[in-house]
Design a protein around this motif. Structure first.
Motif, mmCIF file in Angstrom:
data_model
loop_
_atom_site.group_PDB
_atom_site.id
_atom_site.type_symbol
_atom_site.label_atom_id
_atom_site.label_comp_id
_atom_site.label_asym_id
_atom_site.label_seq_id
_atom_site.Cartn_x
_atom_site.Cartn_y
_atom_site.Cartn_z
ATOM 1 N N ARG A 219 -36.337 8.594 -76.106
ATOM 2 C CA ARG A 219 -36.050 9.322 -74.869
ATOM 3 C C ARG A 219 -34.556 9.249 -74.550
ATOM 4 O O ARG A 219 -33.944 8.176 -74.573
ATOM 5 C CB ARG A 219 -36.873 8.765 -73.717
ATOM 6 N N ARG A 220 -34.001 10.427 -74.267
ATOM 7 C CA ARG A 220 -32.613 10.569 -73.841
ATOM 8 C C ARG A 220 -31.643 9.954 -74.848
ATOM 9 O O ARG A 220 -30.559 9.485 -74.475
ATOM 10 C CB ARG A 220 -32.403 9.954 -72.459
ATOM 11 N N ASP B 66 -37.133 12.229 -70.307
ATOM 12 C CA ASP B 66 -37.956 11.188 -69.703
ATOM 13 C C ASP B 66 -39.405 11.622 -69.585
ATOM 14 O O ASP B 66 -40.315 10.795 -69.712
ATOM 15 C CB ASP B 66 -37.401 10.827 -68.314
#
Length: 690
Positions: A533-534, A514
């Motif tokens: 992200r992620r 993040d």
């Protein structure tokens, strides 16, 4: 004599070999040939007798003897030369009837008249010299006359006072051979003194059957012999130079000419004689890896690392084939648009050159390197194959095959490194006291200084190897030579695109969190990373991590390969604190607004170089000299290990565990004073160094 060996004809003016002497043909008739003779004016020989004589032949070639080496007269002692010139005067009178230096129109004496034979003249000259006190016979005069006709004045020299002596005097040849073997054994070993080689010579003689009976000369004679055998071999000097000369080429050096930029480039690395602050804040040494173009002597790229690795060579290659952009703080005189380089022509091919510095972009055709693991690694060879570059390793122990890069690395030590704080010198004998306590540059800052020095000084410095063939006294700078060759050979550099440059950079695998991507305690982030992200990259072999490419010499940004997108294969992410601490660009306190001028003059470039060396020598601004002791290092280590912590609340007065007058704990060393952080001021200049 056989019919086939008889000459076809004999003409007046020919030279023939007859009766053991070379004679000139004076006249030819149907029955006889008139030849010159030493003892009489001439000699008539019947044709049958001439052609049938043993050893008869007609000599071809010029009638005049070759000129003797008169310059050797300068090597003779004065008394020997005077004696030879004295003989020359008398021999000239025997040959021509007049002594040397006689006035024009002088008639010869009757005994030397033209009708007199050489034999009669020689007898007269011998009697004349004997009456003058010189015991000379007629045969001796004839001997000197023949030697003079063959060798000139050198034939009259008495070589007894200047007789050549044997190369090694009266020393036994077996002793010479044994000492040669001892010196040869020491080529690849550590440097030793002369006493060792004298001892080893005796050991070699005692080990051989022939040498056991040899009596060694005196120790002084052996030392003189050792000096002759080791002259020019660096036997008592540095081991690297000794091995290079011993294992180098034994035949005359060849030359591989380079007529276009990039035709031949050389790469090498060497330890840099300077202390820097490494990432952990500890002073240490680094290595320099550079690449030079033989045709223009352009230092196309140079990088600094604590230890050179194979990926560093690939990054160096990537920097060579991409433009060098202007950095904040560089003088405007260093722009390519204000240099002698053909900027307008190249700008039409690559728009990135609009903001480029005055360093040519050169794409190699051949790279010459040594046999270090860094350059013969799989990564570097793969990069060369990707760019279609010929990879040419040099022979082992043959540093002369890449002499241009060797000389360049040595020049950096004298032209740049010695101006830096923390200079160590080329050896411990040349090292000052406590260089680690000076104001040392960090590795990234020193890389920035080196890049500026290459553009400002090296590329604008006249090079002795870049001379005009028509006017050898004129020397070119690397930039001038590059511009000249572009006009001469039509060289057009096709620089790599941005994607190609990123592809050559070393890769790492990281997760996109993040907050972004963390590499070596630095966080990189960008709005373009939001779709990643992620998320899992889909590459099971790397546990779903994302491929990240970064330049180890520029920590300002990284590039992430988006495996799921074809439109944007690379996503750039920037260091989050780049605007607060612009370390990758060095000391930005130099940044200033310079005047826009139509072109950079030599004076502007000289001023920029002078200001640069002054700034580099002063060290980082605001940094005190490092005078760390053992106690200082322990305090710094404890402070770093503890990190920022929240102060504990004071114990209540009525607490049973509280003591009325608590004593501070006894520590071995006093901790450093706590300096509170200042308040954030949005109007403060963010580039000012604190």
């Amino acid at each position: 004599m056989s019919e086939l060996r008889r000459p076809v004809q004999v003409a007046v003016g020919d030279r023939v070999r007859f009766d053991g002497q070379v004679r000139g043909v004076l006249a030819v008739s149907a029955l006889a040939v008139t030849l010159s003779d030493d003892d009489s004016p001439y000699r008539a020989v019947p044709l049958l007798e001439l052609f049938g004589a043993d050893g008869f032949e007609v000599l071809t070639g010029p009638a005049r003897m070759p000129l003797p080496p008169v310059s050797l007269l300068e090597t003779l002692p004065p008394e020997v030369l005077a004696k030879a010139l004295w003989w020359e005067g008398h021999i000239l009178e025997v040959l021509h009837g007049l002594p040397f230096g006689a006035a024009p129109g002088t008639a010869p004496r009757p005994e030397y008249a033209p009708g007199q034979s050489l034999t009669a003249r020689q007898r007269v000259k011998a009697a004349e010299l004997t009456r003058a006190g010189h015991q000379v016979t007629a045969s001796a005069v004839g001997h000197h006359r023949r030697r003079y006709q063959q060798d000139g004045v050198l034939g009259l020299v008495d070589y007894r006072p200047v007789r050549k002596k044997p190369e090694f005097g009266e020393v036994d040849e077996r002793v010479v051979s044994a000492m040669r073997a001892a010196v040869k054994e020491g080529i690849d070993s550590s440097t030793k003194t002369g006493s060792y080689f004298l001892w080893r010579t005796g050991e070699i003689l005692r080990a051989s059957e022939e040498g056991r009976t040899v009596k060694l000369p005196s120790r002084a004679t052996l030392y003189r012999l050792l000096a002759k055998l080791t002259e020019g071999t660096h036997t008592f000097s540095t081991a690297t130079t000794r091995r290079s000369k011993a294992h180098g080429a034994k035949t005359p050096f060849g030359e591989l000419p380079a007529f276009a930029p990039g035709q031949i480039m050389q790469i090498d690395s060497t330890p840099m004689d300077v202390m820097v602050l490494l990432d952990d804040g500890v002073p240490g040494r680094i290595e320099l890896t550079g690449m030079i173009d033989v045709a223009t002597r352009t230092l196309s790229a140079a990088v600094l690392r604590p230890t050179t690795k194979s990926v560093d060579a690939s990054v160096l290659l990537a920097r060579t084939v991409t433009p060098e952009l202007m950095r904040p703080g560089w003088a405007e005189a260093l722009r390519m648009s204000r240099s002698v380089l053909p900027h307008r022509r190249l700008l039409s091919l690559d728009e990135r050159l609009e903001h480029a510095a005055a360093r040519p972009v050169i794409v190699p055709e051949m790279i010459v390197c040594d046999n270090e693991n860094v350059f013969i690694s799989r990564n570097f060879k793969a990069s060369c194959r990707f760019l279609e570059i010929d990879f040419q390793p040099a022979h082992k122990g043959s540093g002369f095959e890449k002499g241009h890069i060797e000389k360049m690395l040595a020049s950096i030590a004298t032209l740049f490194v010695q101006f830096l704080p923390g200079h160590l010198g080329r050896s411990t004998d040349h090292r000052g006291r406590h260089p680690e306590r000076e104001r040392l540059w960090s590795l990234i800052e020193l890389q920035e200084l080196l890049d500026e020095w290459i553009v400002a000084h090296w590329q604008n410095r006249p090079h002795d190897g870049l001379r005009d063939p028509a006017h050898p006294s004129r020397m070119f700078t690397p930039n001038e030579k590059y511009a000249t060759l572009v006009e001469a050979c039509g060289y057009v550099p096709v620089a790599l695109s941005g994607d190609d440059y990123v592809e050559l950079l070393p890769a790492e695998w990281r997760a996109v969190n993040d907050y972004g991507i963390k590499i070596k305690h630095r966080v990189y982030d960008s709005p373009e990373l939001d779709p990643l992200r992620r998320r899992n990259s889909g590459i099971a072999a790397k546990r779903g991590l994302w491929e990240v490419h970064r330049d180890p010499y520029d920590v300002s940004r990284i590039w992430v390969r988006d495996h799921r997108s074809e439109q944007r294969p690379w996503v750039q992410a920037t260091w989050k604190h780049l605007h607060r601490a612009p370390v990758p660009f060095g000391d930005l306190a130099w940044d200033h607004v310079s005047h826009q001028l139509p072109g950079a003059t030599e004076a502007e470039i000289a001023d920029a170089v002078a200001a640069f060396l002054t700034r580099a020598h002063a060290g980082p601004a605001g940094q005190p000299k490092a005078k760390q002791t053992g106690r200082d290092r322990r305090v710094a280590a404890r402070t770093k290990a503890a990190g920022p912590a929240t102060p504990l609340p004071s114990p209540a007065a009525d607490s049973p565990a509280a003591e009325p007058n608590p004593q501070p704990p006894q520590t071995e060393d006093k901790l450093a004073d706590v300096i509170p952080l200042g308040l954030f001021d949005p109007l403060e200049d963010p580039w000012r160094r604190r």
